[in-house]
Design a protein around this motif. Sequence first.
Motif, PDB file in Angstrom:
ATOM      1  N   VAL A  32      35.457  -2.968  -4.060  1.00 37.81           N
ATOM      2  CA  VAL A  32      33.982  -2.765  -3.715  1.00 37.81           C
ATOM      3  C   VAL A  32      33.817  -1.312  -2.398  1.00 37.81           C
ATOM      4  O   VAL A  32      34.455  -1.849  -1.640  1.00 37.81           O
ATOM      5  N   LEU A  33      33.326  -0.780  -2.738  1.00 33.97           N
ATOM      6  CA  LEU A  33      32.994   0.145  -1.587  1.00 33.97           C
ATOM      7  C   LEU A  33      31.405   0.550  -1.654  1.00 33.97           C
ATOM      8  O   LEU A  33      30.912   0.789  -2.858  1.00 33.97           O
TER       9      LEU A  33
ATOM     10  N   SER B  80      34.189  -1.277   2.664  1.00 34.08           N
ATOM     11  CA  SER B  80      35.076  -1.025   1.846  1.00 34.08           C
ATOM     12  C   SER B  80      35.921  -2.905   1.594  1.00 34.08           C
ATOM     13  O   SER B  80      36.786  -2.913   2.595  1.00 34.08           O
ATOM     14  N   THR B  81      35.926  -3.236   0.129  1.00 37.07           N
ATOM     15  CA  THR B  81      36.607  -4.536   0.692  1.00 37.07           C
ATOM     16  C   THR B  81      37.668  -4.707  -0.731  1.00 37.07           C
ATOM     17  O   THR B  81      37.208  -3.782  -2.062  1.00 37.07           O
ATOM     18  N   THR B  82      38.686  -5.265  -1.053  1.00 37.28           N
ATOM     19  CA  THR B  82      39.767  -5.342  -2.188  1.00 37.28           C
ATOM     20  C   THR B  82      39.809  -6.899  -1.694  1.00 37.28           C
ATOM     21  O   THR B  82      40.571  -7.669  -0.847  1.00 37.28           O
ATOM     22  N   LEU B  83      39.514  -7.767  -3.037  1.00 35.60           N
ATOM     23  CA  LEU B  83      39.997  -9.068  -2.849  1.00 35.60           C
ATOM     24  C   LEU B  83      41.275  -9.334  -4.030  1.00 35.60           C
ATOM     25  O   LEU B  83      41.503  -7.848  -5.424  1.00 35.60           O
TER      26      LEU B  83
ATOM     27  N   ARG C 248      48.330 -17.214  -2.116  1.00 29.36           N
ATOM     28  CA  ARG C 248      47.745 -17.120  -1.961  1.00 29.36           C
ATOM     29  C   ARG C 248      45.963 -15.898  -1.885  1.00 29.36           C
ATOM     30  O   ARG C 248      46.534 -14.925  -2.510  1.00 29.36           O
ATOM     31  N   ILE C 249      44.681 -16.426  -2.319  1.00 31.12           N
ATOM     32  CA  ILE C 249      43.982 -14.784  -2.123  1.00 31.12           C
ATOM     33  C   ILE C 249      44.063 -13.456  -1.304  1.00 31.12           C
ATOM     34  O   ILE C 249      44.616 -14.245  -0.097  1.00 31.12           O
ATOM     35  N   GLN C 250      44.016 -13.079  -1.001  1.00 29.88           N
ATOM     36  CA  GLN C 250      44.453 -11.625  -0.371  1.00 29.88           C
ATOM     37  C   GLN C 250      43.588 -10.987   0.039  1.00 29.88           C
ATOM     38  O   GLN C 250      42.667 -10.554  -0.605  1.00 29.88           O
ATOM     39  N   PHE C 251      42.529 -10.665   1.894  1.00 32.04           N
ATOM     40  CA  PHE C 251      41.643  -9.885   1.145  1.00 32.04           C
ATOM     41  C   PHE C 251      41.067  -8.834   2.008  1.00 32.04           C
ATOM     42  O   PHE C 251      42.436  -9.186   3.092  1.00 32.04           O
ATOM     43  N   LYS C 252      40.989  -7.513   1.869  1.00 33.67           N
ATOM     44  CA  LYS C 252      41.107  -6.564   3.081  1.00 33.67           C
ATOM     45  C   LYS C 252      39.464  -6.398   2.773  1.00 33.67           C
ATOM     46  O   LYS C 252      38.758  -5.506   2.527  1.00 33.67           O
ATOM     47  N   GLU C 253      39.468  -6.134   4.325  1.00 30.92           N
ATOM     48  CA  GLU C 253      38.159  -4.838   4.929  1.00 30.92           C
ATOM     49  C   GLU C 253      38.062  -4.158   5.728  1.00 30.92           C
ATOM     50  O   GLU C 253      38.850  -3.937   6.711  1.00 30.92           O
ATOM     51  N   ILE C 254      36.915  -2.793   5.298  1.00 36.74           N
ATOM     52  CA  ILE C 254      37.219  -1.650   6.372  1.00 36.74           C
ATOM     53  C   ILE C 254      36.125  -0.962   6.752  1.00 36.74           C
ATOM     54  O   ILE C 254      35.642  -1.239   5.906  1.00 36.74           O
ATOM     55  N   ILE C 255      35.957  -1.475   7.736  1.00 37.89           N
ATOM     56  CA  ILE C 255      34.272  -0.467   8.319  1.00 37.89           C
ATOM     57  C   ILE C 255      34.905   0.826   8.383  1.00 37.89           C
ATOM     58  O   ILE C 255      35.302   0.577   9.641  1.00 37.89           O
ATOM     59  N   GLY C 256      34.010   1.923   8.970  1.00 35.79           N
ATOM     60  CA  GLY C 256      34.092   2.769   9.051  1.00 35.79           C
ATOM     61  C   GLY C 256      33.410   4.296   8.929  1.00 35.79           C
ATOM     62  O   GLY C 256      32.674   4.424   7.884  1.00 35.79           O
ATOM     63  N   ILE C 257      33.209   4.607  10.255  1.00 32.62           N
ATOM     64  CA  ILE C 257      32.152   6.182  10.227  1.00 32.62           C
ATOM     65  C   ILE C 257      32.931   7.481  10.050  1.00 32.62           C
ATOM     66  O   ILE C 257      34.034   7.923  11.062  1.00 32.62           O
TER      67      ILE C 257
END
Length: 290
Positions: free
Chosen positions: A238-239, A253-256, A275-284
């Motif tokens: 998701v972006l 941005s998130t990735t599951l 295991r469920i892998q999850f990544k979140e990125i918040i940027g400006i």
Amino acid sequence: MRRVIFTVCLSLWFIGSMAQEVRDTSYWKKGGLASVSFSQTSLTNWSGGGDNNVALNALLNLFANYEKRKISWENNLKMEYGLVKQGDESLRKSIDNIDFATKLGIKNGGHWYYSALAQFQTQFDKGYNYPNDVDVVSRFLAPAYITTSLGMDYKPNDYFSAYLSPLTGKMTIVNDDDLSEMGAFGVDAGDKFRAEFGAFTKLSFHKDVWENVNLQTVLDLFSNYSENFGNIDINWEVLFTMKVNKFLTANVSTTLKYDDDVDYINKDGVNKGPRIQFKEIIGIGLAYKF
């Protein structure tokens, strides 16, 4: 294995043969997004605790789509890379992704297309299970995933599609001797290649949902016919991109991910299984959309 090779060959033949029909450049729509975001924290005599850190993330997302009469061809390339430096720790990788997908379809009537899809995924650089920065747990082409499939694509409009395939070959490549010997990423110990045959679904949505706010999301689902059918490999990205002005943007941005063949090894070296892998990125940062 033979079914996977047959699916690969048939998918690539379909894409290659139809590609001869799309030479007219006037029916192509091309564009993309390039962005660089930067964050920095500096603390001096800070009683609340914390540590100095610097982070830099880069994103390049390109597309080239063709539409003429009954032929539709979609191509997308997404590349991400990020680095972070915190306190006295060494410079570490935070994001690393290469993802290319191509999908070619012939309209059957209404909103349905006979379609073939090919997708390639890997990363740029070595990865480590920090704080251990000696043992490599991933690198370029270790792993790499190649997916080819034949199916039907439902496209009711220009921002949503649902691709359904009962004939899909998925190949996992582990081009590293040490990781291969460990049986990493689902390959048998000592092998560098694993083939799977199963069903695949790809859902895509890309639209401006509010003024100056764009949502792009892709959900991939795969299930192997011959091994634990019903266990589904998931990759959901998701972006959100929010435009501040011509060049300045904010993004979330998130990735599951979930893969039944990929085990999670914690920092103590203990295997915890899938295991469920999850990544979140918040940027400006700076961005250019074209």
